[in-house]
Motif scaffolding. Structure first.
Motif, short mmCIF file in Angstrom:
data_model
loop_
_atom_site.label_atom_id
_atom_site.label_comp_id
_atom_site.label_asym_id
_atom_site.label_seq_id
_atom_site.Cartn_x
_atom_site.Cartn_y
_atom_site.Cartn_z
N VAL A 77 -3.84 -13.93 9.62
CA VAL A 77 -3.54 -13.73 8.20
C VAL A 77 -4.10 -14.88 7.38
N ILE A 78 -3.92 -16.10 7.84
CA ILE A 78 -4.43 -17.27 7.11
C ILE A 78 -5.95 -17.22 7.03
N VAL A 79 -6.59 -16.95 8.15
CA VAL A 79 -8.06 -16.89 8.17
C VAL A 79 -8.57 -15.76 7.29
N MET A 80 -7.90 -14.60 7.33
CA MET A 80 -8.32 -13.45 6.52
C MET A 80 -8.27 -13.79 5.03
N PHE A 81 -7.17 -14.36 4.57
CA PHE A 81 -7.06 -14.69 3.15
C PHE A 81 -8.02 -15.81 2.76
N ALA A 82 -8.23 -16.77 3.64
CA ALA A 82 -9.15 -17.86 3.33
C ALA A 82 -10.59 -17.36 3.25
N VAL A 83 -11.01 -16.57 4.21
CA VAL A 83 -12.39 -16.06 4.22
C VAL A 83 -12.62 -15.10 3.05
N CYS A 84 -11.69 -14.20 2.81
CA CYS A 84 -11.84 -13.25 1.70
C CYS A 84 -11.84 -13.97 0.35
N SER A 85 -11.02 -15.00 0.21
CA SER A 85 -11.01 -15.77 -1.03
C SER A 85 -12.33 -16.51 -1.23
N ALA A 86 -12.88 -17.06 -0.17
CA ALA A 86 -14.16 -17.76 -0.27
C ALA A 86 -15.29 -16.80 -0.64
N ILE A 87 -15.33 -15.65 0.00
CA ILE A 87 -16.37 -14.65 -0.31
C ILE A 87 -16.20 -14.13 -1.73
N ALA A 88 -14.96 -13.84 -2.11
CA ALA A 88 -14.69 -13.33 -3.46
C ALA A 88 -15.07 -14.36 -4.52
N PHE A 89 -14.77 -15.64 -4.26
CA PHE A 89 -15.16 -16.69 -5.20
C PHE A 89 -16.67 -16.73 -5.37
N ARG A 90 -17.37 -16.75 -4.24
CA ARG A 90 -18.84 -16.85 -4.29
C ARG A 90 -19.47 -15.66 -5.00
N LYS A 91 -19.05 -14.46 -4.65
CA LYS A 91 -19.64 -13.27 -5.26
C LYS A 91 -19.29 -13.15 -6.74
N THR A 92 -18.08 -13.55 -7.11
CA THR A 92 -17.70 -13.54 -8.52
C THR A 92 -18.51 -14.57 -9.29
N TRP A 93 -18.66 -15.75 -8.73
CA TRP A 93 -19.44 -16.82 -9.37
C TRP A 93 -20.89 -16.38 -9.56
N GLU A 94 -21.47 -15.77 -8.53
CA GLU A 94 -22.85 -15.29 -8.63
C GLU A 94 -22.98 -14.17 -9.65
N GLY A 95 -21.94 -13.37 -9.79
CA GLY A 95 -21.95 -12.26 -10.73
C GLY A 95 -21.97 -12.72 -12.18
N PHE A 96 -21.60 -13.98 -12.43
CA PHE A 96 -21.64 -14.52 -13.79
C PHE A 96 -23.05 -14.89 -14.21
N THR A 97 -23.96 -15.07 -13.26
CA THR A 97 -25.31 -15.52 -13.60
C THR A 97 -26.41 -14.50 -13.32
N ARG A 98 -26.12 -13.47 -12.53
CA ARG A 98 -27.13 -12.43 -12.28
C ARG A 98 -26.44 -11.14 -11.89
N ARG A 99 -27.13 -10.05 -12.15
CA ARG A 99 -26.60 -8.73 -11.82
C ARG A 99 -26.66 -8.51 -10.32
N PRO A 100 -25.56 -8.07 -9.70
CA PRO A 100 -25.57 -7.82 -8.25
C PRO A 100 -26.42 -6.60 -7.91
N THR A 101 -27.10 -6.67 -6.78
CA THR A 101 -27.93 -5.56 -6.32
C THR A 101 -27.65 -5.30 -4.85
N GLY A 102 -28.04 -4.14 -4.41
CA GLY A 102 -27.93 -3.80 -2.99
C GLY A 102 -26.50 -3.68 -2.52
N ALA A 103 -26.23 -4.26 -1.35
CA ALA A 103 -24.92 -4.14 -0.73
C ALA A 103 -23.88 -5.04 -1.38
N ALA A 104 -24.30 -5.91 -2.29
CA ALA A 104 -23.37 -6.86 -2.91
C ALA A 104 -22.83 -6.36 -4.25
N THR A 105 -22.85 -5.06 -4.48
CA THR A 105 -22.34 -4.54 -5.74
C THR A 105 -20.82 -4.70 -5.78
#
Length: 170
Positions: A77-105
C-alpha cells in the motif's frame, strides 16, 4: 455569444480568443481580475488539500495496521501510493508545459492520477507559486495563433479586384 467575446461596439473581436484556464478564466493573459489572489488561493488550497489527503491516507494505513493484515500488504500500500503520487506529479507537471500525446494522455492515466492524487495536488500548488498552472502552454499557443492570424490578415489587405494584374515574364 458571451459578453467576454464582444468588444464595446457589440462586434466580435478580431483574431483568436485565449483559452480559459481552470480557476483563472482568461485573467492569465493580462494578469488582471485578481490574478495574483487567484494564484495564491490555488497554491494554498491545493497544498491544504494535499495535506488533508495525506492525513486521510495515514488514517487508512492505521486502519490496515489495526486490522493486522500483514506486513507485506502494508508495504504494498505504501509503495503503491508513493509510486502513483510520483507518476501523477510528474505527468501533471509536464502537462502544464506541453500537450500530452500517445499513451500519456490524461484519460490513459486517470486511475494513476486518482490513486496518486497527493502528487497532483502538490504539482498544482508548486506551479501556482510560479504562474497559473498551464499558463506557459496556453500563452505559447495563444501568441502563435495571434501571430498566424496577423500574418493571414496582412496578406489579405485591400480589394483584390482593384489590384493591377501582374505581367507575365517573356
Amino acid at each position: 455569444m458571451s459578453e467576454q467575446q464582444q468588444n464595446t461596439q457589440g462586434r466580435t473581436p478580431e483574431g483568436p480568443l485565449p483559452e480559459p484556464i481552470r480557476f483563472f478564466g482568461t485573467t492569465w493573459v493580462d494578469h488582471d481580475g485578481g490574478y495574483g489572489l487567484r494564484r495564491a488561493g490555488v497554491a494554498a488550497g491545493a497544498l491544504a488539500a494535499a495535506a488533508l489527503g495525506a492525513f486521510a491516507l495515514r488514517l487508512g494505513y492505521e486502519g490496515l495496521t489495526i486490522a493486522e493484515v500483514g506486513g507485506i500488504l502494508n508495504a504494498m500500500v505504501i509503495v503503491m501510493f508513493a509510486v502513483c503520487s510520483a507518476i501523477a506529479f510528474r505527468k501533471t507537471w509536464e502537462g502544464f508545459t506541453r500537450r500530452p500525446t500517445g499513451a500519456a494522455t490524461p484519460d490513459a492515466l486517470r486511475s494513476v492520477r486518482t490513486v496518486g492524487f497527493v502528487g497532483v495536488l502538490l504539482a498544482w500548488s508548486l506551479r501556482a507559486m510560479k504562474e497559473a498552472p498551464g499558463e506557459a502552454l496556453h500563452r505559447e499557443e495563444y501568441e502563435t495563433a495571434r501571430a498566424r492570424f496577423t500574418k493571414r490578415r496582412g496578406a489579405r489587405t485591400g480589394n483584390p479586384a482593384a489590384r493591377t494584374p501582374k505581367r507575365k515574364p517573356r
